[in-house]
Design an enzyme around this catalytic site. Structure first.
Site, PDB file in Angstrom:
ATOM      1  N   PRO A 148     -12.935  13.027 -17.160  1.00 17.01           N
ATOM      2  CA  PRO A 148     -13.556  12.964 -15.836  1.00 17.01           C
ATOM      3  C   PRO A 148     -13.564  11.524 -15.328  1.00 17.01           C
ATOM      4  O   PRO A 148     -13.908  10.596 -16.069  1.00 17.01           O
ATOM      5  CB  PRO A 148     -14.985  13.457 -16.072  1.00 17.01           C
ATOM      6  CG  PRO A 148     -14.951  14.215 -17.346  1.00 17.01           C
ATOM      7  CD  PRO A 148     -13.834  13.620 -18.166  1.00 17.01           C
ATOM      8  N   ALA A 194      -8.007   4.257 -20.083  1.00 16.29           N
ATOM      9  CA  ALA A 194      -7.028   5.122 -20.754  1.00 16.29           C
ATOM     10  C   ALA A 194      -5.750   5.227 -19.937  1.00 16.29           C
ATOM     11  O   ALA A 194      -4.635   5.187 -20.479  1.00 16.29           O
ATOM     12  CB  ALA A 194      -7.638   6.516 -20.986  1.00 16.29           C
ATOM     13  N   GLY A 229     -14.736   8.293 -13.337  1.00 13.45           N
ATOM     14  CA  GLY A 229     -15.977   7.689 -12.855  1.00 13.45           C
ATOM     15  C   GLY A 229     -17.211   8.179 -13.583  1.00 13.45           C
ATOM     16  O   GLY A 229     -18.333   8.000 -13.122  1.00 13.45           O
ATOM     17  N   ALA A 230     -17.002   8.809 -14.735  1.00 11.94           N
ATOM     18  CA  ALA A 230     -18.129   9.363 -15.485  1.00 11.94           C
ATOM     19  C   ALA A 230     -18.563   8.429 -16.599  1.00 11.94           C
ATOM     20  O   ALA A 230     -19.453   8.752 -17.375  1.00 11.94           O
ATOM     21  CB  ALA A 230     -17.742  10.720 -16.073  1.00 11.94           C
ATOM     22  N   LEU A 260     -16.514   7.480 -19.007  1.00 10.05           N
ATOM     23  CA  LEU A 260     -15.793   7.845 -20.225  1.00 10.05           C
ATOM     24  C   LEU A 260     -14.494   7.061 -20.359  1.00 10.05           C
ATOM     25  O   LEU A 260     -13.610   7.442 -21.139  1.00 10.05           O
ATOM     26  CB  LEU A 260     -15.524   9.356 -20.250  1.00 10.05           C
ATOM     27  CG  LEU A 260     -16.776  10.241 -20.279  1.00 10.05           C
ATOM     28  CD1 LEU A 260     -16.379  11.716 -20.292  1.00 10.05           C
ATOM     29  CD2 LEU A 260     -17.653   9.928 -21.499  1.00 10.05           C
ATOM     30  N   GLY A 261     -14.358   5.979 -19.635  1.00  6.05           N
ATOM     31  CA  GLY A 261     -13.208   5.096 -19.832  1.00  6.05           C
ATOM     32  C   GLY A 261     -11.908   5.653 -19.308  1.00  6.05           C
ATOM     33  O   GLY A 261     -10.838   5.361 -19.857  1.00  6.05           O
ATOM     34  N   SER A 262     -11.957   6.448 -18.221  1.00  4.55           N
ATOM     35  CA  SER A 262     -10.727   7.050 -17.704  1.00  4.55           C
ATOM     36  C   SER A 262      -9.748   5.990 -17.202  1.00  4.55           C
ATOM     37  O   SER A 262      -8.549   6.091 -17.469  1.00  4.55           O
ATOM     38  CB  SER A 262     -11.058   8.041 -16.582  1.00  4.55           C
ATOM     39  OG  SER A 262     -11.798   7.394 -15.568  1.00  4.55           O
ATOM     40  N   SER A 263     -10.239   4.976 -16.518  1.00  6.16           N
ATOM     41  CA  SER A 263      -9.304   3.991 -15.968  1.00  6.16           C
ATOM     42  C   SER A 263      -8.639   3.203 -17.089  1.00  6.16           C
ATOM     43  O   SER A 263      -7.433   2.960 -17.053  1.00  6.16           O
ATOM     44  CB  SER A 263     -10.015   3.050 -14.983  1.00  6.16           C
ATOM     45  OG  SER A 263     -10.968   2.251 -15.643  1.00  6.16           O
ATOM     46  N   ASP A 269     -13.523  -1.065 -23.408  1.00  8.04           N
ATOM     47  CA  ASP A 269     -12.863   0.189 -23.031  1.00  8.04           C
ATOM     48  C   ASP A 269     -11.378   0.174 -23.373  1.00  8.04           C
ATOM     49  O   ASP A 269     -10.844   1.129 -23.937  1.00  8.04           O
ATOM     50  CB  ASP A 269     -13.004   0.423 -21.516  1.00  8.04           C
ATOM     51  CG  ASP A 269     -14.411   0.844 -21.123  1.00  8.04           C
ATOM     52  OD1 ASP A 269     -15.351   0.607 -21.908  1.00  8.04           O
ATOM     53  OD2 ASP A 269     -14.564   1.415 -20.031  1.00  8.04           O
TER      54      ASP A 269
END
Lengths: 327, 327
Positions: free
Chosen positions: B111, B121, B113-114, B116-119, B163
């Site tokens: 998800p 990754a 902006g949650a 969880l380090g999406s950017s 991250d």
């Protein structure tokens, strides 16, 4: 016939940490227990109205072995009767009238077992009313001390001086170990209380904190940080800087949550009060369930609490600067 | 054409305190971003699928001034495009091919902006895929460093090494200042994640903690206590003593709540997970909204979260010992 009343209390700061020598600040609230004492020929007759939210009445004559005929929870009644028995014993002792008979009527606005000091208020008011009925007028300090002896006896040595001292003296008080004193210059505090209808197991909660504190240095530091909040809070008390006080309440709540004594319903009520506009909110008392206290001059927190699932009762109960008093 | 993937992360311990030099332990989770890079004649074409929960597709050619035609939130797209631009620039630099053209396809299970380090990754996977497509194989450490440079540039200097390092290396990592290292011997951690669909304002939350820490010594002590939890937690990592680890998670959450970075929905999810049977639960990331992480080997916490109002999404995402990898 004499009627006396005494207030319940909330912990503004410092519960649990007070067990380890940190200071705490309980505050008397405008919710009172009223006890009427009338001398009769012999024995003890007790009427207890509305001591719980649902209310029940006890009527019995005799000592500890009297078994009242009623449907209320027996252990609750036994405890309530124990407090009255011991309070009356204190009055008999101060008046040197060991055989004085009493009819006692107890009424209380303070939810029982919610951590708002209902038993202390009943004991304080009962000692005052019964000793006055026998012609003796005690100082609030003397009543506080005798009420502590009563709680100590009934609660098997697990009593704190804080509740009885606060109820007898009124206002905001400072407790540190056995040293209790009233904090002067505190005029009003706009407390709003939310109650989830339940209660935690105080012994278990205290033991849980003790275990964490023994196991982890950071838990001991957290207990110390609560003490620092209390010391900071004392400098704000007496001002009307509710924002700073609210910030301290919020921080204190988080540290109590870290120590494992909050609960789902307590956290939900704390958030409702904050989002409703309170300057701050925290659990009050042993935790695990029971009550939260918020600071709010508006109706926002009260309204938010009334619409919060799990909040059984919400009410305003401002600081009561009066302690025990004859009605 | 090369496809690489990299994991998202949760903070097992230590967010916020890490800003003040305390250690923190982020852990890679089995939720990944996959990036496919194909060399084309010139320019940059980006397809972004499912980067948000609702999903959208961006297709554009050109540099920062390219305005894709789409209905998704423009600032979100601009940010996403910024990450890809900078990641591709890193690949061009390492291969010394400043004019290499790319078609990039991004898919993510994480998800956006949650917290969880999406950017991170996406950036890590993009650097790996694009540089491999140009014939250069970087070590995970090099990718971590370059991905940090990307985040630093796109986030105006507000990036943390945690991250990108965690995503590149996988597993549990220890971060202390600029020093990042992988923690060996951690096999599995049964993470369950609850997501409220929102996100706090990281800058505001970090500033709030800073202000409390500057104003009150007990807040500075609380930050230090979080560091102590991390050090304690390191000694439990690598065992399967989830009860102790859960106790530490719960304590860490309370201290974060004290620092003002929890929220109503985060607390509600934390309680749901605990009462559902998790060994412990805490918010993860900046807070104010977003995600909680719980430790639970059973389905209890997941079920409880799915029935919790305010929990938009709940899923299992165990520790991922793989960092960036070619698919």
């Amino acid at each position: 016939m004499v009627t006396s009343s005494a207030p319940g209390k909330v912990y503004l700061f410092g519960e649990h940490a007070v067990v380890y020598g940190e200071p705490a600040v309980p505050c008397a609230i405008e919710k009172r227990a009223r006890v009427t004492a009338r001398e009769i020929d012999e024995g003890l007759r007790v009427h207890v109205d509305d001591l719980t939210l649902d209310g029940y009445t006890v009527e019995y004559t005799g000592e500890d072995d009297g078994h009242p005929d009623l449907e209320a929870d027996e252990s609750l009644v036994r405890a309530g009767v124990g407090y009255i028995n011991e309070a009356v014993a204190q009055a008999r002792a101060v008046a040197d009238r060991p055989d004085a008979g009493f009819e006692i009527v107890v009424e209380s606005d303070i939810p029982l077992g919610a951590g708002l000091g209902s038993s202390a208020a009943v004991v304080v008011a009962a000692i005052d009313a019964a000793s006055r009925e026998l012609g003796v007028e005690l100082t609030p300090e003397e009543i506080a001390d005798r009420a502590y002896q009563v709680e100590y006896a009934v609660q098997d040595g697990q009593a704190s001086r804080a509740d009885t001292f606060c109820s007898a003296m009124g206002g905001a008080v400072r407790v540190e170990g056995d040293d209790c004193r009233r904090i002067g210059g505190v005029g009003n505090l706009p407390f709003v209380i939310g109650y989830d209808g339940g209660a935690g197991d105080t012994g278990e909660l205290v033991a849980g904190v003790r275990q964490l504190r023994e196991e982890y240095d950071f838990a001991a530091d957290t207990v110390g940080a609560i003490g620092d909040i209390v010391r900071e809070g004392e400098s704000v008390l007496g001002t009307d800087d509710y924002d700073s006080m609210g910030e301290l309440l919020n921080f204190n709540h988080g540290l109590l949550a870290a120590l494992g004594v909050s609960s789902r319903s307590l956290d939900a009520m704390v958030w409702a009060a904050r989002e409703g506009g309170a300057a701050g909110a925290k659990l009050t008392g042993a935790g695990g369930g029971g009550c939260i206290v918020a600071l709010d001059e508006t109706d926002g927190a009260l309204t938010a609490l009334r619409y919060t699932p799990g909040c059984e009762d919400a009410f305003r109960a401002e600081l009561d600067t009066d302690g025990v008093r004859r009605e």
